[in-house]
Design a protein around this motif. Structure first.
Motif, mmCIF file in Angstrom:
data_model
loop_
_atom_site.group_PDB
_atom_site.id
_atom_site.type_symbol
_atom_site.label_atom_id
_atom_site.label_comp_id
_atom_site.label_asym_id
_atom_site.label_seq_id
_atom_site.Cartn_x
_atom_site.Cartn_y
_atom_site.Cartn_z
ATOM 1 N N THR A 10 0.784 -0.514 0.436
ATOM 2 C CA THR A 10 -0.177 -0.197 0.008
ATOM 3 C C THR A 10 1.088 1.305 0.218
ATOM 4 N N ARG A 11 2.005 0.861 -0.034
ATOM 5 C CA ARG A 11 3.412 2.322 0.021
ATOM 6 C C ARG A 11 4.534 2.061 -1.251
ATOM 7 N N ALA A 12 4.017 3.071 -2.140
ATOM 8 C CA ALA A 12 5.713 2.973 -3.218
ATOM 9 C C ALA A 12 6.743 3.611 -2.628
ATOM 10 N N SER A 13 8.006 2.739 -2.896
ATOM 11 C CA SER A 13 9.046 2.976 -2.985
ATOM 12 C C SER A 13 9.659 3.209 -4.085
ATOM 13 N N ILE A 14 10.880 3.250 -4.353
ATOM 14 C CA ILE A 14 11.932 3.541 -5.233
ATOM 15 C C ILE A 14 11.932 1.699 -6.241
ATOM 16 N N GLY A 15 11.663 1.733 -7.568
ATOM 17 C CA GLY A 15 11.471 0.116 -7.927
ATOM 18 C C GLY A 15 10.372 -0.979 -7.503
ATOM 19 N N ARG A 16 9.385 -0.344 -7.106
ATOM 20 C CA ARG A 16 8.720 -1.132 -6.071
ATOM 21 C C ARG A 16 7.115 -0.341 -5.972
ATOM 22 N N PRO A 17 5.979 -0.462 -7.121
ATOM 23 C CA PRO A 17 5.320 0.478 -6.887
ATOM 24 C C PRO A 17 4.213 0.068 -6.100
ATOM 25 N N LYS A 18 3.944 1.014 -5.810
ATOM 26 C CA LYS A 18 2.424 0.404 -4.847
ATOM 27 C C LYS A 18 1.108 -0.685 -5.546
ATOM 28 N N GLY A 19 1.184 -1.190 -4.345
ATOM 29 C CA GLY A 19 -0.208 -2.225 -5.130
ATOM 30 C C GLY A 19 1.087 -3.691 -5.956
ATOM 31 N N SER A 20 1.642 -3.312 -5.720
ATOM 32 C CA SER A 20 2.890 -5.048 -6.109
ATOM 33 C C SER A 20 2.407 -5.959 -5.358
ATOM 34 N N LEU A 21 2.472 -6.460 -5.632
ATOM 35 C CA LEU A 21 1.830 -8.401 -4.691
ATOM 36 C C LEU A 21 2.814 -9.056 -4.710
ATOM 37 N N ALA A 22 3.189 -9.419 -3.068
ATOM 38 C CA ALA A 22 3.989 -10.125 -2.482
ATOM 39 C C ALA A 22 3.664 -11.387 -2.377
ATOM 40 N N LEU A 23 3.992 -12.724 -1.464
ATOM 41 C CA LEU A 23 4.440 -13.106 -0.372
ATOM 42 C C LEU A 23 5.185 -12.711 0.550
ATOM 43 N N VAL A 24 3.926 -13.585 1.891
ATOM 44 C CA VAL A 24 4.796 -13.248 2.841
ATOM 45 C C VAL A 24 5.698 -14.257 4.106
ATOM 46 N N GLU A 25 7.272 -14.634 3.637
ATOM 47 C CA GLU A 25 7.909 -15.114 3.995
ATOM 48 C C GLU A 25 8.071 -15.031 5.965
ATOM 49 N N ALA A 26 8.233 -14.460 6.397
ATOM 50 C CA ALA A 26 8.437 -14.361 7.755
ATOM 51 C C ALA A 26 8.660 -13.300 8.287
ATOM 52 N N LYS A 27 7.611 -13.056 9.523
ATOM 53 C CA LYS A 27 7.996 -11.941 10.354
ATOM 54 C C LYS A 27 9.290 -11.881 11.246
ATOM 55 N N ILE A 43 7.689 -5.961 11.969
ATOM 56 C CA ILE A 43 8.490 -6.030 10.298
ATOM 57 C C ILE A 43 8.584 -7.211 9.537
ATOM 58 N N TRP A 44 8.001 -7.186 8.300
ATOM 59 C CA TRP A 44 7.765 -8.548 7.865
ATOM 60 C C TRP A 44 8.737 -8.664 6.022
ATOM 61 N N GLN A 45 8.739 -9.741 6.335
ATOM 62 C CA GLN A 45 9.834 -10.122 4.808
ATOM 63 C C GLN A 45 8.978 -10.552 3.825
ATOM 64 N N VAL A 46 9.310 -9.631 3.160
ATOM 65 C CA VAL A 46 7.845 -10.155 1.801
ATOM 66 C C VAL A 46 8.635 -10.698 0.289
ATOM 67 N N TYR A 47 7.902 -11.595 -0.322
ATOM 68 C CA TYR A 47 9.032 -11.763 -1.806
ATOM 69 C C TYR A 47 8.367 -10.911 -2.706
ATOM 70 N N LEU A 48 8.973 -9.891 -3.260
ATOM 71 C CA LEU A 48 7.964 -9.427 -4.789
ATOM 72 C C LEU A 48 7.814 -10.342 -5.660
ATOM 73 N N LEU A 49 6.424 -10.255 -6.377
ATOM 74 C CA LEU A 49 5.998 -11.093 -6.984
ATOM 75 C C LEU A 49 6.939 -10.472 -8.585
ATOM 76 N N THR A 51 9.309 -7.929 -9.267
ATOM 77 C CA THR A 51 11.169 -7.773 -9.393
ATOM 78 C C THR A 51 11.456 -9.082 -8.751
ATOM 79 N N GLY A 52 11.145 -10.450 -8.183
ATOM 80 C CA GLY A 52 11.675 -11.721 -7.574
ATOM 81 C C GLY A 52 12.384 -11.357 -6.765
ATOM 82 N N ARG A 53 12.522 -10.436 -6.007
ATOM 83 C CA ARG A 53 14.099 -9.857 -4.565
ATOM 84 C C ARG A 53 12.588 -9.722 -3.473
#
Length: 69
Positions: A10-27, A43-49, A51-53
């Motif tokens: 729900t927040r955009a940042s450089i190289g990661r547009p708002k609305g990007s889909l991701a899978l939650v990996e870990a808290k 703080i959650w670690q996610v895998y952005l679909l 960018t693959g990062r």
């Protein structure tokens, strides 16, 4: 929110547009709220679909689309 959930940012940042889909990996951890009056943030670690990062987001910057059961 838990590992395996599909989320949307729900927040955009450089190289990661708002609305990007991701899978939650870990808290990763809980941190105190900025004004010390509200509940702690997670703080959650996610895998952005897109960018693959992996990236880290605060829980308030993620919207759950589909929960892992």
């Amino acid at each position: 929110m838990k590992a395996g959930d599909l989320v949307r940012t729900t927040r955009a940042s450089i190289g990661r547009p708002k609305g990007s889909l991701a899978l939650v990996e870990a808290k990763l951890k809980d941190v105190g709220s900025p004004n010390h009056f509200g509940p702690p943030e997670s703080i959650w670690q996610v895998y952005l679909l897109q960018t693959g990062r992996q990236h880290r987001y605060l829980g308030r910057d993620l919207e759950v689309i589909s929960e892992n059961r």
